[in-house]
Write an enzyme that holds these catalytic residues in place. Structure first.
Site, PDB file in Angstrom:
ATOM      1  N   ARG A  68       0.229  -5.702  -7.855  1.00  0.00           N
ATOM      2  CA  ARG A  68      -0.382  -7.009  -7.556  1.00  0.00           C
ATOM      3  C   ARG A  68      -0.203  -7.993  -8.713  1.00  0.00           C
ATOM      4  NH1 ARG A  68      -0.444  -4.323  -3.639  1.00  0.00           N
ATOM      5  NH2 ARG A  68      -2.203  -3.821  -2.296  1.00  0.00           N
ATOM      6  N   SER A  91      -8.299  -8.268   0.354  1.00  0.00           N
ATOM      7  CA  SER A  91      -8.966  -7.493  -0.699  1.00  0.00           C
ATOM      8  C   SER A  91      -9.389  -8.425  -1.824  1.00  0.00           C
ATOM      9  CB  SER A  91      -8.011  -6.450  -1.286  1.00  0.00           C
ATOM     10  OG  SER A  91      -7.524  -5.635  -0.266  1.00  0.00           O
ATOM     11  N   GLU A 132      -8.703 -10.188  -7.311  1.00  0.00           N
ATOM     12  CA  GLU A 132      -7.310 -10.380  -6.882  1.00  0.00           C
ATOM     13  C   GLU A 132      -6.975 -11.841  -6.543  1.00  0.00           C
ATOM     14  OE1 GLU A 132      -5.352  -7.272  -4.389  1.00  0.00           O
ATOM     15  OE2 GLU A 132      -4.837  -8.983  -3.133  1.00  0.00           O
TER      16      GLU A 132
HETATM   17  P1  FAD Z   1      -1.743 -19.059  -1.619  1.00  0.00           P
HETATM   18  O1  FAD Z   1      -3.070 -18.429  -1.425  1.00  0.00           O
HETATM   19  O2  FAD Z   1      -1.517 -20.407  -1.049  1.00  0.00           O
HETATM   20  O3  FAD Z   1      -1.397 -19.089  -3.176  1.00  0.00           O
HETATM   21  C1  FAD Z   1      -1.581 -17.917  -3.960  1.00  0.00           C
HETATM   22  C2  FAD Z   1      -1.090 -18.231  -5.388  1.00  0.00           C
HETATM   23  O4  FAD Z   1       0.315 -18.437  -5.393  1.00  0.00           O
HETATM   24  C3  FAD Z   1      -1.694 -19.494  -5.965  1.00  0.00           C
HETATM   25  O5  FAD Z   1      -1.868 -19.290  -7.354  1.00  0.00           O
HETATM   26  C4  FAD Z   1      -0.622 -20.560  -5.730  1.00  0.00           C
HETATM   27  O6  FAD Z   1      -0.685 -21.596  -6.687  1.00  0.00           O
HETATM   28  C5  FAD Z   1       0.648 -19.741  -5.877  1.00  0.00           C
HETATM   29  N1  FAD Z   1       1.780 -20.203  -5.045  1.00  0.00           N
HETATM   30  C6  FAD Z   1       1.797 -20.331  -3.702  1.00  0.00           C
HETATM   31  N2  FAD Z   1       3.043 -20.671  -3.300  1.00  0.00           N
HETATM   32  C7  FAD Z   1       3.805 -20.768  -4.407  1.00  0.00           C
HETATM   33  C8  FAD Z   1       5.186 -21.082  -4.635  1.00  0.00           C
HETATM   34  N3  FAD Z   1       6.031 -21.351  -3.646  1.00  0.00           N
HETATM   35  N4  FAD Z   1       5.631 -21.089  -5.926  1.00  0.00           N
HETATM   36  C9  FAD Z   1       4.795 -20.809  -6.945  1.00  0.00           C
HETATM   37  N5  FAD Z   1       3.485 -20.509  -6.778  1.00  0.00           N
HETATM   38  C10 FAD Z   1       3.007 -20.476  -5.535  1.00  0.00           C
HETATM   39  N6  FAD Z   1      -2.022  -9.319  -0.089  1.00  0.00           N
HETATM   40  C11 FAD Z   1      -1.303  -8.188  -0.306  1.00  0.00           C
HETATM   41  O7  FAD Z   1      -0.647  -8.044  -1.341  1.00  0.00           O
HETATM   42  N7  FAD Z   1      -1.308  -7.160   0.608  1.00  0.00           N
HETATM   43  C12 FAD Z   1      -1.995  -7.228   1.756  1.00  0.00           C
HETATM   44  O8  FAD Z   1      -1.947  -6.295   2.551  1.00  0.00           O
HETATM   45  C13 FAD Z   1      -2.772  -8.410   2.007  1.00  0.00           C
HETATM   46  N8  FAD Z   1      -3.522  -8.501   3.128  1.00  0.00           N
HETATM   47  C14 FAD Z   1      -4.291  -9.608   3.343  1.00  0.00           C
HETATM   48  C15 FAD Z   1      -5.083  -9.665   4.494  1.00  0.00           C
HETATM   49  C16 FAD Z   1      -5.871 -10.796   4.740  1.00  0.00           C
HETATM   50  C17 FAD Z   1      -6.709 -10.847   5.993  1.00  0.00           C
HETATM   51  C18 FAD Z   1      -5.861 -11.879   3.828  1.00  0.00           C
HETATM   52  C19 FAD Z   1      -6.678 -13.102   4.109  1.00  0.00           C
HETATM   53  C20 FAD Z   1      -5.099 -11.816   2.671  1.00  0.00           C
HETATM   54  C21 FAD Z   1      -4.303 -10.674   2.409  1.00  0.00           C
HETATM   55  N9  FAD Z   1      -3.513 -10.562   1.256  1.00  0.00           N
HETATM   56  C22 FAD Z   1      -2.754  -9.449   1.041  1.00  0.00           C
HETATM   57  C23 FAD Z   1      -3.510 -11.644   0.242  1.00  0.00           C
HETATM   58  C24 FAD Z   1      -2.512 -12.801   0.555  1.00  0.00           C
HETATM   59  O9  FAD Z   1      -2.242 -12.875   1.928  1.00  0.00           O
HETATM   60  C25 FAD Z   1      -1.187 -12.650  -0.181  1.00  0.00           C
HETATM   61  O10 FAD Z   1      -1.401 -12.609  -1.568  1.00  0.00           O
HETATM   62  C26 FAD Z   1      -0.213 -13.795   0.135  1.00  0.00           C
HETATM   63  O11 FAD Z   1       1.038 -13.537  -0.449  1.00  0.00           O
HETATM   64  C27 FAD Z   1      -0.704 -15.162  -0.334  1.00  0.00           C
HETATM   65  O12 FAD Z   1       0.182 -16.136   0.204  1.00  0.00           O
HETATM   66  P2  FAD Z   1      -0.249 -17.641   0.386  1.00  0.00           P
HETATM   67  O13 FAD Z   1       0.955 -18.398   0.823  1.00  0.00           O
HETATM   68  O14 FAD Z   1      -1.422 -17.737   1.263  1.00  0.00           O
HETATM   69  O15 FAD Z   1      -0.608 -18.041  -1.106  1.00  0.00           O
HETATM   70  P1  NAP Z   2      -7.174   2.441   2.906  1.00  0.00           P
HETATM   71  O1  NAP Z   2      -6.137   3.039   3.782  1.00  0.00           O
HETATM   72  O2  NAP Z   2      -8.605   2.457   3.322  1.00  0.00           O
HETATM   73  O3  NAP Z   2      -7.064   3.087   1.457  1.00  0.00           O
HETATM   74  C1  NAP Z   2      -7.907   2.647   0.394  1.00  0.00           C
HETATM   75  C2  NAP Z   2      -7.064   2.454  -0.850  1.00  0.00           C
HETATM   76  O4  NAP Z   2      -6.513   3.688  -1.236  1.00  0.00           O
HETATM   77  C3  NAP Z   2      -5.913   1.523  -0.573  1.00  0.00           C
HETATM   78  O5  NAP Z   2      -6.247   0.286  -1.103  1.00  0.00           O
HETATM   79  C4  NAP Z   2      -4.695   2.164  -1.197  1.00  0.00           C
HETATM   80  O6  NAP Z   2      -4.259   1.540  -2.391  1.00  0.00           O
HETATM   81  C5  NAP Z   2      -5.162   3.550  -1.587  1.00  0.00           C
HETATM   82  N1  NAP Z   2      -4.354   4.553  -0.849  1.00  0.00           N
HETATM   83  C6  NAP Z   2      -4.554   5.002   0.426  1.00  0.00           C
HETATM   84  N2  NAP Z   2      -3.650   5.961   0.725  1.00  0.00           N
HETATM   85  C7  NAP Z   2      -2.866   6.111  -0.366  1.00  0.00           C
HETATM   86  C8  NAP Z   2      -1.759   6.939  -0.680  1.00  0.00           C
HETATM   87  N3  NAP Z   2      -1.274   7.823   0.195  1.00  0.00           N
HETATM   88  N4  NAP Z   2      -1.192   6.796  -1.896  1.00  0.00           N
HETATM   89  C9  NAP Z   2      -1.654   5.917  -2.791  1.00  0.00           C
HETATM   90  N5  NAP Z   2      -2.710   5.098  -2.558  1.00  0.00           N
HETATM   91  C10 NAP Z   2      -3.310   5.199  -1.373  1.00  0.00           C
HETATM   92  O7  NAP Z   2      -6.761   0.919   2.575  1.00  0.00           O
HETATM   93  P2  NAP Z   2      -6.978  -0.402   3.398  1.00  0.00           P
HETATM   94  O8  NAP Z   2      -7.977  -1.219   2.709  1.00  0.00           O
HETATM   95  O9  NAP Z   2      -7.132  -0.080   4.852  1.00  0.00           O
HETATM   96  O10 NAP Z   2      -5.577  -1.122   3.179  1.00  0.00           O
HETATM   97  C11 NAP Z   2      -4.374  -0.546   3.659  1.00  0.00           C
HETATM   98  C12 NAP Z   2      -3.214  -1.106   2.879  1.00  0.00           C
HETATM   99  O11 NAP Z   2      -3.117  -2.515   3.066  1.00  0.00           O
HETATM  100  C13 NAP Z   2      -3.340  -0.889   1.368  1.00  0.00           C
HETATM  101  O12 NAP Z   2      -2.076  -0.643   0.829  1.00  0.00           O
HETATM  102  C14 NAP Z   2      -3.908  -2.192   0.870  1.00  0.00           C
HETATM  103  O13 NAP Z   2      -3.526  -2.479  -0.459  1.00  0.00           O
HETATM  104  C15 NAP Z   2      -3.282  -3.197   1.839  1.00  0.00           C
HETATM  105  N6  NAP Z   2      -4.171  -4.356   2.008  1.00  0.00           N
HETATM  106  C16 NAP Z   2      -4.197  -5.273   1.013  1.00  0.00           C
HETATM  107  C17 NAP Z   2      -5.000  -6.390   1.122  1.00  0.00           C
HETATM  108  C18 NAP Z   2      -4.991  -7.440   0.042  1.00  0.00           C
HETATM  109  O14 NAP Z   2      -5.566  -8.498   0.246  1.00  0.00           O
HETATM  110  N7  NAP Z   2      -4.396  -7.181  -1.082  1.00  0.00           N
HETATM  111  C19 NAP Z   2      -5.797  -6.576   2.238  1.00  0.00           C
HETATM  112  C20 NAP Z   2      -5.767  -5.596   3.221  1.00  0.00           C
HETATM  113  C21 NAP Z   2      -4.946  -4.491   3.102  1.00  0.00           C
HETATM  114  P3  NAP Z   2      -3.217   0.319  -2.485  1.00  0.00           P
HETATM  115  O15 NAP Z   2      -4.025  -0.892  -2.229  1.00  0.00           O
HETATM  116  O16 NAP Z   2      -2.732   0.423  -3.891  1.00  0.00           O
HETATM  117  O17 NAP Z   2      -2.157   0.526  -1.466  1.00  0.00           O
END
Ligand code: FAD
Ligand code: NAP
Length: 339
Positions: free
Chosen positions: A166, A239, A335
């Site tokens: 991340r 998250s 995050e």
């Molecule tokens: P924004 O929120 O608009 O911006 C995020 C940051 O990036 C800000 O600092 C902004 O200034 C910068 N930025 C945006 N665009 C640019 C650009 N073109 N150049 C330079 N800087 C820029 N994230 C995960 O990693 N895994 C997931 O599974 C995941 N699941 C999600 C589920 C839900 C329901 C939600 C709401 C969010 C989730 N996220 C997840 C977080 C998010 O969706 C991601 O981080 C996504 O990439 C953000 O994109 P955005 O365009 O909305 O960025």
């Molecule tokens: P989950 O399956 O309930 O698991 C909880 C956490 O354990 C996850 O965050 C994941 O870490 C870790 N995990 C589970 N199985 C694993 C494995 N086999 N090996 C290593 N790590 C493991 O998680 P969840 O909340 O439903 O999310 C599912 C996936 O979607 C995850 O990868 C999560 O990161 C991603 N997600 C991200 C966001 C976001 O906003 N960043 C939002 C929703 C979902 P990791 O997070 O490191 O994968």
């Protein structure tokens, strides 16, 4: 609205928490030229610039005294295809999930585990988006960014982006690099990543033993729709905390008190703890303070029940961080990007 600046614009529709703060100026940009023009005008007028995509990783704690520049550039293209490895390029403003669907429709595997993540292509490298055992670094083939300090375009290789969990070079230098387009190396041959239990389980429930990339994407979409609140119905930024990686000694210490500890061994001997599990054990699941709350099904997701401010959500997050530190000795890192 190309090129035009609006004033005092509510950002409520532009952040998935649905926080109602105002941007002093707001514009949408659709091309490199529009990006350059907006930056030049902002610089002439001494106005700071905040670049946003889909607003799905933001926590806005007050009015933004800047030009909020929303990336709206579009374009998807195949750059090379040797019959197996296919390099594709997407413009920064392309919405992420439709891009994943487009790649699957081309018969290309690689992005399926990253299905249904909100936001744009241009923001994806910021925190090296990841889900279900895949991060964009695993399929990354380069990006082009504008250096806001020098005005020059620069191509970045995988190594230069310094991707980590991340995290990336771009996240560590906020505001320096404006990502214009990103390239991905996808494959006509499926290399399934099914380490995460729920994905394997969902596929087996569906009777799929040799999954295609589309099967994996469908399974992940169905899991995510069940587990995660839809921002259109309940404001959230996914998250809220990163999963902490801690020393083996600390993981063992916690396990002695909590035998059910969810911990994943890392290559360097440390353990990744599930932050959601820690928060749930501490009793925060479903907790609500006014309109700011912890989701009732998913403790890692903070939610806005309607009128919560960014400050209220931040205060709730800080209470959770303090409690987790006191109970487990573990520091939780936020995050979303705080403004
Ligand atoms: P924004 O929120 O608009 O911006 C995020 C940051 O990036 C800000 O600092 C902004 O200034 C910068 N930025 C945006 N665009 C640019 C650009 N073109 N150049 C330079 N800087 C820029 N994230 C995960 O990693 N895994 C997931 O599974 C995941 N699941 C999600 C589920 C839900 C329901 C939600 C709401 C969010 C989730 N996220 C997840 C977080 C998010 O969706 C991601 O981080 C996504 O990439 C953000 O994109 P955005 O365009 O909305 O960025
Ligand atoms: P989950 O399956 O309930 O698991 C909880 C956490 O354990 C996850 O965050 C994941 O870490 C870790 N995990 C589970 N199985 C694993 C494995 N086999 N090996 C290593 N790590 C493991 O998680 P969840 O909340 O439903 O999310 C599912 C996936 O979607 C995850 O990868 C999560 O990161 C991603 N997600 C991200 C966001 C976001 O906003 N960043 C939002 C929703 C979902 P990791 O997070 O490191 O994968």
């Amino acid at each position: 609205m190309s090129g035009q600046w609006q004033q005092h614009v509510s950002l409520k529709p532009y952040n998935t928490f649905g926080i109602d703060v105002k941007a002093r100026y707001f514009t949408e940009v659709h091309s490199d030229d529009e990006v350059r023009q907006a930056l030049a005008r902002a610089s002439e007028q001494g106005v700071p610039v905040l670049v946003v995509g889909g607003g799905s990783n933001l926590l806005l704690t007050g009015d933004i005294q800047a030009l909020v520049m929303r990336m709206a550039s579009r374009g998807l293209r195949i750059l090379s295809d040797d019959g197996e490895r296919v390099v594709v390029e997407a413009e920064a403003g392309e919405p992420w999930h439709p891009f994943v669907q487009w790649s699957l429709a081309q018969g290309l595997a690689g992005l399926e585990n990253l299905s249904l993540i909100p936001g744009t292509v241009g923001a994806a490298p910021m925190q090296n988006i990841g889900a279900y055992g895949v991060e964009i670094k695993d399929v990354f083939a380069g990006l082009t960014a504008l250096d806001r300090e020098t005005g020059e375009l620069r191509d970045f290789s995988l190594e230069e982006c310094a991707f980590a969990y991340r995290d990336s070079l771009f996240k560590r230098h906020p505001g320096r690099w404006l990502i214009l387009r990103v390239r991905f190396a996808l494959s006509r041959v499926m290399h399934a990543h099914l380490e995460y239990g729920p994905v394997r389980q969902r596929l087996s429930e569906q009777g799929v033993s040799q999954p295609t990339a589309q099967n994996v994407s469908d399974a992940i979409c169905s899991i995510r729709r069940e587990k995660l609140p839809d921002p259109l119905e309940l404001g959230n930024a996914g998250s809220f905390f990163k999963n902490p990686v801690v020393a083996a000694v600390l993981a063992e210490k916690i396990r002695l008190q909590y035998p059910g500890l969810v911990a994943y061994p890392q290559a360097d001997g440390q353990f990744k703890l599930a932050a959601g599990w820690l928060i749930e054990q501490a009793g925060w699941k479903g907790h609500r303070e006014g309109d700011a709350g912890v989701h009732r099904l998913q403790s890692l997701v903070l939610v806005n029940y309607g009128q919560a401010s960014g400050v209220q959500l931040h205060q709730l997050a800080q209470k959770i961080q303090a409690d987790i530190l006191e109970r487990f000795g573990v520091e939780l890192e936020m995050e979303p990007n705080l403004y």
